[in-house]
Structure formats: structure tokens, C-alpha cells
Design an enzyme around this catalytic site. Structure first.
Site: not given
Ligand code: UD1
Length: 341
Positions: A126, A151, A155
Site C-alpha cells: 500500500s 495496518y 505492510k
Molecule cells: C487508507 C490507507 C490505505 C488503505 C485504505 C483502505 C493510508 C494513507 N491509506 O486510505 O493504505 O488501503 O485506507 O482501508 O493509510 N474521507 C472523508 N470522509 C469519509 C471517508 C474518507 O472525507 O467518510 C477522506 C479521507 O479523509 C481521505 C480520503 O477521503 O482524505 C480517502 O479516505 P479513505 O477512502 O479512507 O482512504 P485512505 O485513508 O486514503
């Protein structure tokens, strides 16, 4: 002769899309999954797409004896290892469960591969291994930063384990694929992401909000150092990500690798903010997303996207789907799931 690929976690989100891509390229596939975060139905949905029912073994790879029996029963040419727990938040609350599951399963797989002289392995890593990057886009040589969650740590440590095993065994070839953010669903809409419980990730939460399962989408923070203040990620269609695995397998089977242990970023190379996602989703699907700006989520980094040149050149792979395609298939899949219930 057809090569046989063992796909661990093959009924999961990325695993199932990869099984399809492998079958379409003429590989035999054996799926092993403990169904902890997926359903057996997926194998029949795969059959509907490819007209090939994959062999399926319901096995928990943490169980050493079951893992041993699996490898004794089949002649396997290569392994793609997806089977792992994957939720950042959950891992913070239950580190032991994460360490036990994610470490034991890969160690059992590696042990059996060694016993049976199976040479080729693709590992799902990841972009989380880069932590908060110093510069963007991140290349495979960007520094590995202290993991932000158990997690992420699994990795990083597993990547080190794999590199050590390759150093000790010239006959072992391993490719770690560092995924960026997979979204979307297979264009046939027969398989996609099935989020159990409240999804922590952006896309399933967004589509569940639009379908009426959630009240509103929280946008976690709009005060980051990015053009619109929301976090930037490199979103990639899950079918593009699946294809990268087939390219990695082909490269190893054809013995085109430069070294025994190789690492590739798998993203599109383009960063989109959370609000870009919300607004593009609204535009392509002609819908409104009910969202509210909330505080930052702990552990989130401001921005990351991939330098994909290494994968483009050496794996001969490139992402094909646009953001619009990703967001359309995500929404269409949410509707398919809603109609099933
Ligand atoms: C994280 C992990 C990634 C993992 C993935 C799946 C990190 C850097 N990345 O990705 O390795 O494979 O989770 O579990 O640790 N967001 C919102 N509202 C929400 C959900 C998310 O605003 O309800 C935003 C988050 O703040 C982020 C973006 O959307 O900026 C993506 O979030 P998310 O889909 O959870 O993925 P990551 O955190 O990038």
C-alpha cells in the site's frame, strides 16, 4: 500449458477483480478465502462474467495445517496474496488481531511456497508505506516513513520479510504492488466492493449516503495545505489495479525481472481532493451528495499521488479508466446492491 495461480483473498474486492483479469488472460485460478469479509456468491458472479467457475477453497491461511494441505493438493505456479485485514481504524483498536492474522498468513504461505519450490509471488502492499511524503509524486525510492497504524506496519514489515526471503533464496521472485486508492466496480456490475458495517473509506460511504443508508458524508477537514483545503489521493479503478497483477505475474513467469524483489506503485498518477470526488460524482451521476465539512480524521495525510513511470515502463501497464468511469461504476454498483436486498 496453462499456468495455475493461487489467489488468496480471491473473493474480496481487489482479489475478485484480479481473478477475472487472470482468467481472461488464460490462467487457471484457485481461490482461497476464509470469507471473513466476503461472500461465496462472488465465485458464481465471476463465473457469470468469464464463464469459468474458479476453484474455491474456504480456508483460513492462519491455520498452518489447512495451508499445508492446500499446497499439497494443487500444483501451483504462482501466488497472489491479498488475504489480509485492511482497515486502518480497526487495526489501531485491535493491533494484535491484525498482526496475528496478517503476519501468520503470509508466513504460512511463504513456508509452503518454499517447500513446494513455488517461485513467484505478488504481494498487496500500500502507498501507506510512504507515510507523509517529503515530495510528490512519490516514487518507489521515496523514503519509507514510520507506519501511522498497525495496518500500515504490517505492510512495511511484510515487505521487509519478502525482501529478506528473496535475498536468501535466488529462486524466489516477489513483486510488491503499492496500491493507491482503489474505487469503482467491474463494468459488468456483477462484482464490486461489499462493505460490511459502516464503511471507513470515502467511496462506499459516499454512495451509501446518496442511496439513503447514511444521513450525510463527513468531509474530514478543509484546512489542509491543498488547493481546496481537502485531502488529495490518487484514486484508481479496481479493474486497472487488477490488470497490474496480471502484468506482474507475466513479468515473473517470463523471467523478465531485473532483481528477485521488485516494488511498483500502482496508481493513475493524478491526485484528486475529497471535494473533487464529491463534485465529479454529482456531475457524472446527475445527483446531489449531502455532505458536511467536519474536523480532520486522525492519521490522515494531506496529499499523496503516485509516480507511475516504473510500472508503466517495466510492467507495461497503465491505468485506463477515468475518474468519471470510476465514479459511475461506484454508483451503479451501489444501486445493484440496493436492489438485491
Ligand atoms: C487508507 C490507507 C490505505 C488503505 C485504505 C483502505 C493510508 C494513507 N491509506 O486510505 O493504505 O488501503 O485506507 O482501508 O493509510 N474521507 C472523508 N470522509 C469519509 C471517508 C474518507 O472525507 O467518510 C477522506 C479521507 O479523509 C481521505 C480520503 O477521503 O482524505 C480517502 O479516505 P479513505 O477512502 O479512507 O482512504 P485512505 O485513508 O486514503
Amino acid at each position: 500449458m496453462k499456468k495455475t495461480i493461487l489467489v488468496t483473498g480471491g473473493t474480496g474486492y481487489i482479489g475478485s477483480h484480479t481473478v477475472i483479469a487472470l482468467q481472461e488472460q488464460g490462467y487457471n485460478v484457485i481461490i482461497v478465502d476464509n470469507l471473513s469479509n466476503s461472500e461465496e456468491e462472488v465465485i458464481y458472479n465471476i463465473e457469470k462474467i468469464t464463464h469459468i467457475l474458479p476453484v474455491f477453497e474456504k480456508i483460513d491461511l492462519v491455520d498452518e495445517q489447512a495451508c499445508e494441505a492446500l499446497f499439497n493438493n494443487y500444483a501451483i505456479d504462482a501466488v497472489i496474496h491479498f488475504a489480509a485485514y485492511k482497515y486502518v481504524n480497526e487495526s489501531v483498536n485491535e493491533p494484535l488481531r491484525y498482526y496475528k492474522n496478517n503476519f501468520h498468513s503470509i508466513l504460512n504461505v511463504l513456508t509452503e511456497m518454499q517447500k513446494h519450490q513455488i517461485k513467484n509471488l505478488v504481494f498487496s502492499s500500500s502507498c501507506t508505506v510512504y507515510g507523509t511524503p517529503d515530495s510528490l509524486p512519490v516514487t518507489e525510492n521515496s523514503p519509507i516513513k514510520k507506519a501511522m497504524s498497525p495496518y500500515g506496519n504490517t505492510k512495511q514489515v511484510i515487505e521487509e520479510v519478502l525482501e529478506d526471503c528473496c535475498k536468501a533464496n535466488n529462486n524466489l521472485f516477489v513483486t510488491s504492488l503499492r496500491y493507491f486508492n482503489p474505487i469503482g466496480a467491474h463494468p459488468s456490475l456483477k462484482i464490486g466492493e461489499v462493505a460490511k458495517g459502516i464503511p471507513p473509506n470515502l467511496l462506499p460511504y459516499l454512495t451509501q449516503t446518496v442511496i439513503g443508508k447514511r444521513e450525510y458524508l463527513s468531509v474530514f477537514g478543509n484546512d489542509y495545505d491543498t488547493p481546496d483545503g481537502t485531502c488529495i489521493r490518487d484514486y484508481i479503478h479496481v479493474s486497472d489495479l487488477a490488470d497490474a497483477h496480471v502484468c506482474a505475474i507475466q513479468r515473473m513467469i517470463e523471467k523478465n525481472t531485473i532483481s528477485n524483489y521488485e516494488v511498483f506503485n500502482v496508481g493513475t498518477g493524478i491526485g484528486y481532493s475529497v471535494l473533487d470526488i464529491v463534485h465529479t460524482f454529482e456531475k457524472v451521476n446527475n445527483l446531489k451528495v449531502n455532505y458536511q465539512i467536519k474536523g480532520r480524521r486522525e492519521g490522515d495525510i494531506a496529499k499523496i499521488w503516485a509516480d507511475t513511470r516504473k510500472a508503466n515502463e517495466l510492467l507495461k501497464w497503465k491505468a485506463k479508466y477515468s475518474l468519471e468511469d470510476m465514479l459511475k461504476t461506484s454508483w451503479e454498483w451501489e444501486k445493484v446492491m440496493a436492489n438485491k436486498k
